[in-house]
Design an enzyme around this catalytic site. Structure first.
Site, PDB file in Angstrom:
ATOM      1  N   ASP A   1      -4.409 -12.814   3.828  1.00 37.42           N
ATOM      2  CA  ASP A   1      -5.657 -12.334   4.424  1.00 37.42           C
ATOM      3  C   ASP A   1      -6.884 -12.689   3.581  1.00 37.42           C
ATOM      4  O   ASP A   1      -8.001 -12.323   3.936  1.00 37.42           O
ATOM      5  CB  ASP A   1      -5.597 -10.828   4.719  1.00 37.42           C
ATOM      6  CG  ASP A   1      -4.933 -10.027   3.625  1.00 37.42           C
ATOM      7  OD1 ASP A   1      -4.660 -10.587   2.548  1.00 37.42           O
ATOM      8  OD2 ASP A   1      -4.697  -8.823   3.848  1.00 37.42           O
TER       9      ASP A   1
ATOM     10  N   HIS B   1      -6.226  -7.411  -0.300  1.00 41.05           N
ATOM     11  CA  HIS B   1      -6.414  -5.993  -0.613  1.00 41.05           C
ATOM     12  C   HIS B   1      -5.663  -5.638  -1.894  1.00 41.05           C
ATOM     13  O   HIS B   1      -4.639  -6.246  -2.199  1.00 41.05           O
ATOM     14  CB  HIS B   1      -5.879  -5.122   0.537  1.00 41.05           C
ATOM     15  CG  HIS B   1      -6.522  -5.397   1.852  1.00 41.05           C
ATOM     16  ND1 HIS B   1      -6.015  -6.327   2.743  1.00 41.05           N
ATOM     17  CD2 HIS B   1      -7.638  -4.874   2.426  1.00 41.05           C
ATOM     18  CE1 HIS B   1      -6.808  -6.370   3.823  1.00 41.05           C
ATOM     19  NE2 HIS B   1      -7.799  -5.504   3.658  1.00 41.05           N
TER      20      HIS B   1
ATOM     21  N   HIS C   1       0.821  -1.237   0.000  1.00 43.00           N
ATOM     22  CA  HIS C   1       0.000   0.000   0.000  1.00 43.00           C
ATOM     23  C   HIS C   1       0.843   1.269   0.000  1.00 43.00           C
ATOM     24  O   HIS C   1       0.315   2.362  -0.213  1.00 43.00           O
ATOM     25  CB  HIS C   1      -0.909   0.040   1.239  1.00 43.00           C
ATOM     26  CG  HIS C   1      -1.955  -1.036   1.258  1.00 43.00           C
ATOM     27  ND1 HIS C   1      -2.856  -1.232   0.236  1.00 43.00           N
ATOM     28  CD2 HIS C   1      -2.250  -1.987   2.191  1.00 43.00           C
ATOM     29  CE1 HIS C   1      -3.636  -2.255   0.531  1.00 43.00           C
ATOM     30  NE2 HIS C   1      -3.294  -2.739   1.709  1.00 43.00           N
TER      31      HIS C   1
ATOM     32  N   ASP D   1      -2.622 -10.782  -2.185  1.00 47.03           N
ATOM     33  CA  ASP D   1      -3.164 -10.263  -0.921  1.00 47.03           C
ATOM     34  C   ASP D   1      -4.646  -9.928  -1.144  1.00 47.03           C
ATOM     35  O   ASP D   1      -5.053  -9.585  -2.251  1.00 47.03           O
ATOM     36  CB  ASP D   1      -2.392  -8.998  -0.522  1.00 47.03           C
ATOM     37  CG  ASP D   1      -2.759  -8.505   0.870  1.00 47.03           C
ATOM     38  OD1 ASP D   1      -2.076  -8.873   1.835  1.00 47.03           O
ATOM     39  OD2 ASP D   1      -3.755  -7.756   0.983  1.00 47.03           O
TER      40      ASP D   1
HETATM   41 ZN   LIG Z   1      -4.124  -7.245   2.839  1.00 52.48          ZN
END
Ligand SMILES: [Zn+2]
Length: 307
Positions: free
Chosen positions: A247, A162, A124, A160
Site C-alpha cells: 500500500d 502503515h 495490526h 507496509d
Molecule cells: Zn497497510
C-alpha cells in the site's frame, strides 16, 4: 533450493463484503504469477491450519475463542474497519499456518525464501484486539514459531505503508526479535514514532522510520541503506521475516506514498543481499496493498528479487 509460494483457496473464503481488503487481491496475485509463468518456477506450498496453541504463542485464549464464536455464529464487524464472516476463523488459522509452513520449509532448507500470499493480514492485530483488517498477527506468531525451531534471532522488516503496531507491541521488551518499520507518518494507526525504540531488555530492538506523504523509491532506498542494513548486520539474525505490504505503491488508494513496482524490486534485492550476508532465509508475509494491478506486479517483482 527453490523459492516457495504459500496460497490456499481457504483465504478467499474470508468474506469482507464491499471492502478494500477483499479476495480479489489474492486472485489478482495468483493470476498474474500464472500469466508470467513465474508460478511454474516456484514451489507451491499448501499451508497447514495453525492450532489454537500456535495462535496462543501471541494471542490470549479468551480472544481466540471470542473470534471463533463470532465467526461461527455468522460473523460481523470487530471494529470500524475489521469484518469477519463465517469462514474467517478458518481462513485466519490458515493464514497464520501458512507462515508456519513457510518457516518449516526454510528451516529444513527446502526453500531459500517463501512468499506467503495470505489473508486476513496480521500486523495490526494485538494480543486481545482485532484492528485494521487484521485478526491474528501472522508474522508475530511466525517469529515465535521460528524460535521454537531454533532460529533464535528473528529480524522483522515491515514495509507496509502503515505501522505494524501489533507486531511492535508483541516484541517491545524482547531483545530476540528485532522490529523495523518504514511507514507513512502521520497515518493510521498513529503509532511508530522515531522515539519508540523498545523498552527494558528490548530497548534498541525496535527501529521506526516514519516518512512523509510523497516519499519515493530513492527515499526508501536511502533509509534502507542508512538504517536497515547496519541494524540487520549488527543483529545478525537467523531468519528474516518481511511484513510485505504494497500500500506504499504510488497507485494505492489508501495512502499517499509514491513507491513504484520497480522500487519494491529494489527493496527485495536489498533484503536478499542481507539474507546472503547473514546466512538467514527470508519469509515474506502479505499485509496490505489495495490496487490490484500494482499489488500483483509488486508481489511478482518481490518474488523475483528474493533469494
Ligand atoms: Zn497497510
Amino acid at each position: 533450493m527453490v523459492k516457495g509460494f504459500v496460497f490456499h483457496e481457504g483465504y478467499l473464503a474470508h468474506d469482507t463484503g464491499a471492502h478494500p481488503e477483499r479476495k480479489e487481491r489474492l486472485i489478482a496475485i495468483y493470476d498474474h504469477l500464472k500469466s508470467t509463468s513465474l508460478l511454474s518456477q516456484i514451489s507451491l506450498i499448501s499451508p497447514k491450519e495453525a492450532t489454537e496453541d500456535e495462535i496462543a504463542l501471541i494471542h490470549d485464549r479468551s480472544y481466540i475463542n471470542a473470534i471463533k464464536n463470532i465467526c461461527l455464529s455468522g460473523g460481523g464487524a470487530l471494529d470500524l474497519d475489521t469484518v469477519v464472516s463465517k469462514e474467517s476463523y478458518k481462513a485466519a488459522l490458515l493464514a497464520a499456518g501458512g507462515v508456519l509452513s513457510a518457516i518449516e520449509k526454510v528451516r529444513n532448507k527446502k526453500c531459500t525464501s517463501v512468499f506467503c500470499a495470505v489473508r486476513p493480514p496480521g500486523h495490526h492485530a494485538l494480543r486481545n484486539k482485532a484492528m485494521g483488517f487484521c485478526i491474528f498477527n501472522n508474522i508475530a506468531i511466525g517469529a515465535r514459531w521460528a524460535q521454537k525451531l531454533q532460529m533464535k534471532k528473528v529480524f522483522i522488516i515491515d514495509w507496509d505503508a502503515h505501522h505494524g503496531n501489533g507486531t511492535q507491541d508483541a516484541f517491545y521488551t524482547d531483545p530476540t526479535v528485532f522490529y523495523f518499520s518504514i511507514h507513512q507518518w502521520p497515518l493510521y494507526p498513529g503509532t511508530g514514532r522515531e522515539n519508540e525504540i523498545g523498552l527494558a531488555e528490548g530497548r534498541g530492538y525496535t527501529l521506526n522510520c516514519p516518512v512523509p506523504a510523497g516519499s519515493k523509491d530513492e527515499d526508501y532506498v536511502r533509509i534502507f541503506e542508512e538504517k536497515l542494513v547496519p541494524a540487520v548486520l549488527d543483529f545478525d539474525p537467523d531468519i528474516i521475516l518481511i511484513s510485505a505490504g504494497y500500500d506504499a505503491h504510488e497507485l494505492d488508494p489508501l495512502t499517499n506514498l509514491m513507491l513504484t513496482t520497480k522500487g519494491y524490486g529494489i527493496l527485495a534485492s536489498k533484503v536478499a543481499e542481507l539474507s546472503k550476508k547473514c546466512n538467514a532465509p527470508v519469509v515474506a508475509v502479505l499485509e496490505g496493498g489495495y490496487n490490484l494491478r500494482a499489488l500483483a506486479e509488486s508481489v511478482a517483482i518481490t518474488i523475483e528479487h528474493l533469494p
